[in-house]
Design a protein around this motif. Structure first.
Motif, PDB file in Angstrom:
ATOM      1  N   GLU A   1      43.554  84.642  37.202  1.00  0.00           N
ATOM      2  CA  GLU A   1      42.322  85.023  37.892  1.00  0.00           C
ATOM      3  C   GLU A   1      42.518  85.993  39.054  1.00  0.00           C
ATOM      4  N   ILE A   2      43.743  86.447  39.267  1.00  0.00           N
ATOM      5  CA  ILE A   2      43.956  87.401  40.360  1.00  0.00           C
ATOM      6  C   ILE A   2      44.674  88.664  39.905  1.00  0.00           C
ATOM      7  N   HIS A   3      45.363  88.608  38.771  1.00  0.00           N
ATOM      8  CA  HIS A   3      46.062  89.787  38.254  1.00  0.00           C
ATOM      9  C   HIS A   3      45.238  90.391  37.117  1.00  0.00           C
ATOM     10  N   ASN A   4      44.915  91.652  37.271  1.00  0.00           N
ATOM     11  CA  ASN A   4      44.112  92.347  36.266  1.00  0.00           C
ATOM     12  C   ASN A   4      44.885  93.520  35.680  1.00  0.00           C
ATOM     13  N   LEU A   5      44.732  93.701  34.382  1.00  0.00           N
ATOM     14  CA  LEU A   5      45.288  94.864  33.686  1.00  0.00           C
ATOM     15  C   LEU A   5      44.135  95.555  32.977  1.00  0.00           C
ATOM     16  N   THR A   6      43.876  96.796  33.333  1.00  0.00           N
ATOM     17  CA  THR A   6      42.759  97.531  32.753  1.00  0.00           C
ATOM     18  C   THR A   6      43.258  98.810  32.090  1.00  0.00           C
ATOM     19  N   LEU A   7      42.544  99.201  31.067  1.00  0.00           N
ATOM     20  CA  LEU A   7      42.898 100.393  30.296  1.00  0.00           C
ATOM     21  C   LEU A   7      41.680 101.276  30.150  1.00  0.00           C
ATOM     22  N   ASP A   8      41.881 102.562  30.378  1.00  0.00           N
ATOM     23  CA  ASP A   8      40.779 103.506  30.231  1.00  0.00           C
ATOM     24  C   ASP A   8      41.361 104.866  29.864  1.00  0.00           C
ATOM     25  N   CYS A   9      40.506 105.761  29.358  1.00  0.00           N
ATOM     26  CA  CYS A   9      40.954 107.089  28.934  1.00  0.00           C
ATOM     27  C   CYS A   9      39.950 108.136  29.392  1.00  0.00           C
ATOM     28  N   SER A  10      40.481 109.318  29.612  1.00  0.00           N
ATOM     29  CA  SER A  10      39.648 110.486  29.844  1.00  0.00           C
ATOM     30  C   SER A  10      40.054 111.549  28.822  1.00  0.00           C
ATOM     31  N   LYS A  11      39.495 112.730  28.933  1.00  0.00           N
ATOM     32  CA  LYS A  11      39.871 113.786  28.001  1.00  0.00           C
ATOM     33  C   LYS A  11      41.302 114.254  28.214  1.00  0.00           C
ATOM     34  N   LYS A  12      41.850 113.958  29.394  1.00  0.00           N
ATOM     35  CA  LYS A  12      43.185 114.452  29.720  1.00  0.00           C
ATOM     36  C   LYS A  12      44.240 113.358  29.831  1.00  0.00           C
ATOM     37  N   TYR A  13      43.831 112.129  30.255  1.00  0.00           N
ATOM     38  CA  TYR A  13      44.814 111.100  30.543  1.00  0.00           C
ATOM     39  C   TYR A  13      44.480 109.783  29.854  1.00  0.00           C
ATOM     40  N   ILE A  14      45.539 109.011  29.569  1.00  0.00           N
ATOM     41  CA  ILE A  14      45.443 107.588  29.266  1.00  0.00           C
ATOM     42  C   ILE A  14      45.862 106.856  30.538  1.00  0.00           C
ATOM     43  N   LEU A  15      45.008 105.947  31.038  1.00  0.00           N
ATOM     44  CA  LEU A  15      45.227 105.293  32.324  1.00  0.00           C
ATOM     45  C   LEU A  15      45.436 103.801  32.133  1.00  0.00           C
ATOM     46  N   CYS A  16      46.513 103.279  32.720  1.00  0.00           N
ATOM     47  CA  CYS A  16      46.830 101.856  32.682  1.00  0.00           C
ATOM     48  C   CYS A  16      46.947 101.372  34.127  1.00  0.00           C
ATOM     49  N   ASN A  17      46.044 100.467  34.557  1.00  0.00           N
ATOM     50  CA  ASN A  17      45.996 100.001  35.941  1.00  0.00           C
ATOM     51  C   ASN A  17      46.362  98.522  36.024  1.00  0.00           C
ATOM     52  N   HIS A  18      47.254  98.206  36.956  1.00  0.00           N
ATOM     53  CA  HIS A  18      47.634  96.819  37.234  1.00  0.00           C
ATOM     54  C   HIS A  18      47.277  96.527  38.685  1.00  0.00           C
ATOM     55  N   SER A  19      46.504  95.449  38.931  1.00  0.00           N
ATOM     56  CA  SER A  19      46.030  95.193  40.286  1.00  0.00           C
ATOM     57  C   SER A  19      45.913  93.699  40.552  1.00  0.00           C
ATOM     58  N   ASN A  20      45.935  93.383  41.842  1.00  0.00           N
ATOM     59  CA  ASN A  20      45.566  92.056  42.329  1.00  0.00           C
ATOM     60  C   ASN A  20      44.818  92.278  43.642  1.00  0.00           C
ATOM     61  N   PRO A  21      44.383  91.242  44.334  1.00  0.00           N
ATOM     62  CA  PRO A  21      43.560  91.461  45.532  1.00  0.00           C
ATOM     63  C   PRO A  21      44.251  92.214  46.665  1.00  0.00           C
ATOM     64  N   VAL A  22      45.570  92.386  46.618  1.00  0.00           N
ATOM     65  CA  VAL A  22      46.257  93.032  47.742  1.00  0.00           C
ATOM     66  C   VAL A  22      46.934  94.350  47.373  1.00  0.00           C
ATOM     67  N   SER A  23      46.995  94.691  46.107  1.00  0.00           N
ATOM     68  CA  SER A  23      47.699  95.925  45.725  1.00  0.00           C
ATOM     69  C   SER A  23      47.188  96.431  44.387  1.00  0.00           C
ATOM     70  N   TRP A  24      47.580  97.678  44.101  1.00  0.00           N
ATOM     71  CA  TRP A  24      47.121  98.344  42.876  1.00  0.00           C
ATOM     72  C   TRP A  24      48.129  99.428  42.512  1.00  0.00           C
ATOM     73  N   LYS A  25      48.503  99.465  41.236  1.00  0.00           N
ATOM     74  CA  LYS A  25      49.422 100.500  40.758  1.00  0.00           C
ATOM     75  C   LYS A  25      48.964 100.980  39.385  1.00  0.00           C
ATOM     76  N   GLN A  26      49.364 102.216  39.064  1.00  0.00           N
ATOM     77  CA  GLN A  26      48.864 102.853  37.843  1.00  0.00           C
ATOM     78  C   GLN A  26      49.983 103.570  37.096  1.00  0.00           C
ATOM     79  N   ALA A  27      49.863 103.554  35.785  1.00  0.00           N
ATOM     80  CA  ALA A  27      50.704 104.386  34.914  1.00  0.00           C
ATOM     81  C   ALA A  27      49.761 105.226  34.062  1.00  0.00           C
TER      82      ALA A  27
END
Length: 320
Positions: A172-198
């Protein structure tokens, strides 16, 4: 505005009249600081105001008469107390500091002014975005990929300049989200205190794939040509070697005598018992007649094998 700020604002509106707030959840990154505030506009009269932890320890005690502040020994070097707003700041938070923190007054009436449930958690690690396979043609690009973080994973595909956004949650605190644009594939890992992306540049990936396929196509067309050329070269070399092996014997002309070198097995003097040098001749042909010679045919000899000896030769040969 973050969720925590919205909660604080809501609690402020509630406590502005009642003077008491419900428990507030606060997340703090390991090693960071956290500030705990009292949202009540008007504080009741009190003798002592103390911030307590869930072990019933007074982190700090404020005496309204002497205006003195006394921190707990275990928090002495990492606590700040504001004697005007009565807020508490805790520094260098560790996971063992997680728990309930309460602001409480004592005097004619004991009252809890604020209560915080503090959770100290680590920052997230960077997610890993991996391309499993990709295919591209002149007008489209399809990519299968995996977005991964500890205990979390999303498999998806990119096609026609889009992909379906997805999200998974752990504890309930660690989230992994996936999204795309015309240029990038985005993978986001976050919790209430930090956020990082590939992320992956999908445009560059598809262009590189097209170039690679073009090179492979050119290579597949080139190898038959190279093979055919190699076969032709081998055939030509074989013909040349065959002609050299089966070619005419070497003929040498010296003056009016024509000699042809012929391989024979010569016998030694010991085998023949003859001490004299032996010269063997074979008739090769006739030298062509010229106006400078008589009508008599000229005989042509070929030296096959001649053994050298210090004695003068016993037989001499002259053309007739």
């Amino acid at each position: 505005m973050s969720v925590n700020h919205l909660l604080v604002l809501l609690l402020f509106l509630l406590t502005s009249k009642t003077g008491f707030s419900a428990e507030i959840s606060v997340f703090v990154q390991t090693g960071a600081s956290v500030q705990l505030d009292i949202q009540t506009q008007q504080l009741p009269e009190f003798d002592i105001l103390a911030w307590m932890n869930d072990k019933s320890e007074s982190i700090v005690r404020y005496n309204s008469d002497s205006k003195s502040v006394k921190p707990h020994d275990s928090y002495k070097d990492r606590v700040d107390f504001n004697d005007r707003t009565f807020s508490l700041t805790l520094k260098n938070m560790q996971k063992t500091d997680s728990g309930l923190y309460t602001a409480r007054t004592t005097g004619l009436k004991n009252e809890d002014l604020a209560s915080y449930r503090v959770s100290v958690i680590d920052a997230v690690v960077a997610p890993v975005l991996t391309v499993n396979s990709n295919w591209s043609s002149s007008d489209s690009c399809t990519v299968n990929f995996t977005c991964r973080a500890p205990e979390l994973m999303i498999n998806s595909s990119y096609q026609n300049n889009r992909c379906s956004p997805q999200e998974v949650t752990s504890h309930e605190i660690h989230n992994l989200t996936l999204d795309c644009s015309k240029k990038y594939i985005l993978c986001n890992h976050s919790n209430p205190v930090s956020w990082k992306q590939a992320r992956i540049n999908i445009t560059q990936l598809c262009d590189d794939n097209k170039n690679e396929r073009s090179i492979q196509s050119e290579s597949s067309l080139m190898w038959p040509v190279v093979g055919s050329v190699a076969v032709c070269i081998l055939i030509c070399v074989s013909i040349v070697l065959y002609r050299k092996k089966k070619g005419a014997q070497e003929v040498v002309v010296e003056g009016n005598t024509v000699y042809a070198q012929v391989e024979v097995q010569a016998q030694t003097q010991e085998e023949t018992g003859d001490k004299r040098p032996n010269t063997t001749y074979c008739t090769v042909g006739q030298y062509p007649k010229t106006t400078n010679h008589s009508e008599t045919d000229l005989t042509i000899y070929s030296t096959v094998c001649k053994q050298s000896n210090k004695k003068p030769p016993a037989i001499s040969a002259n053309s007739t």
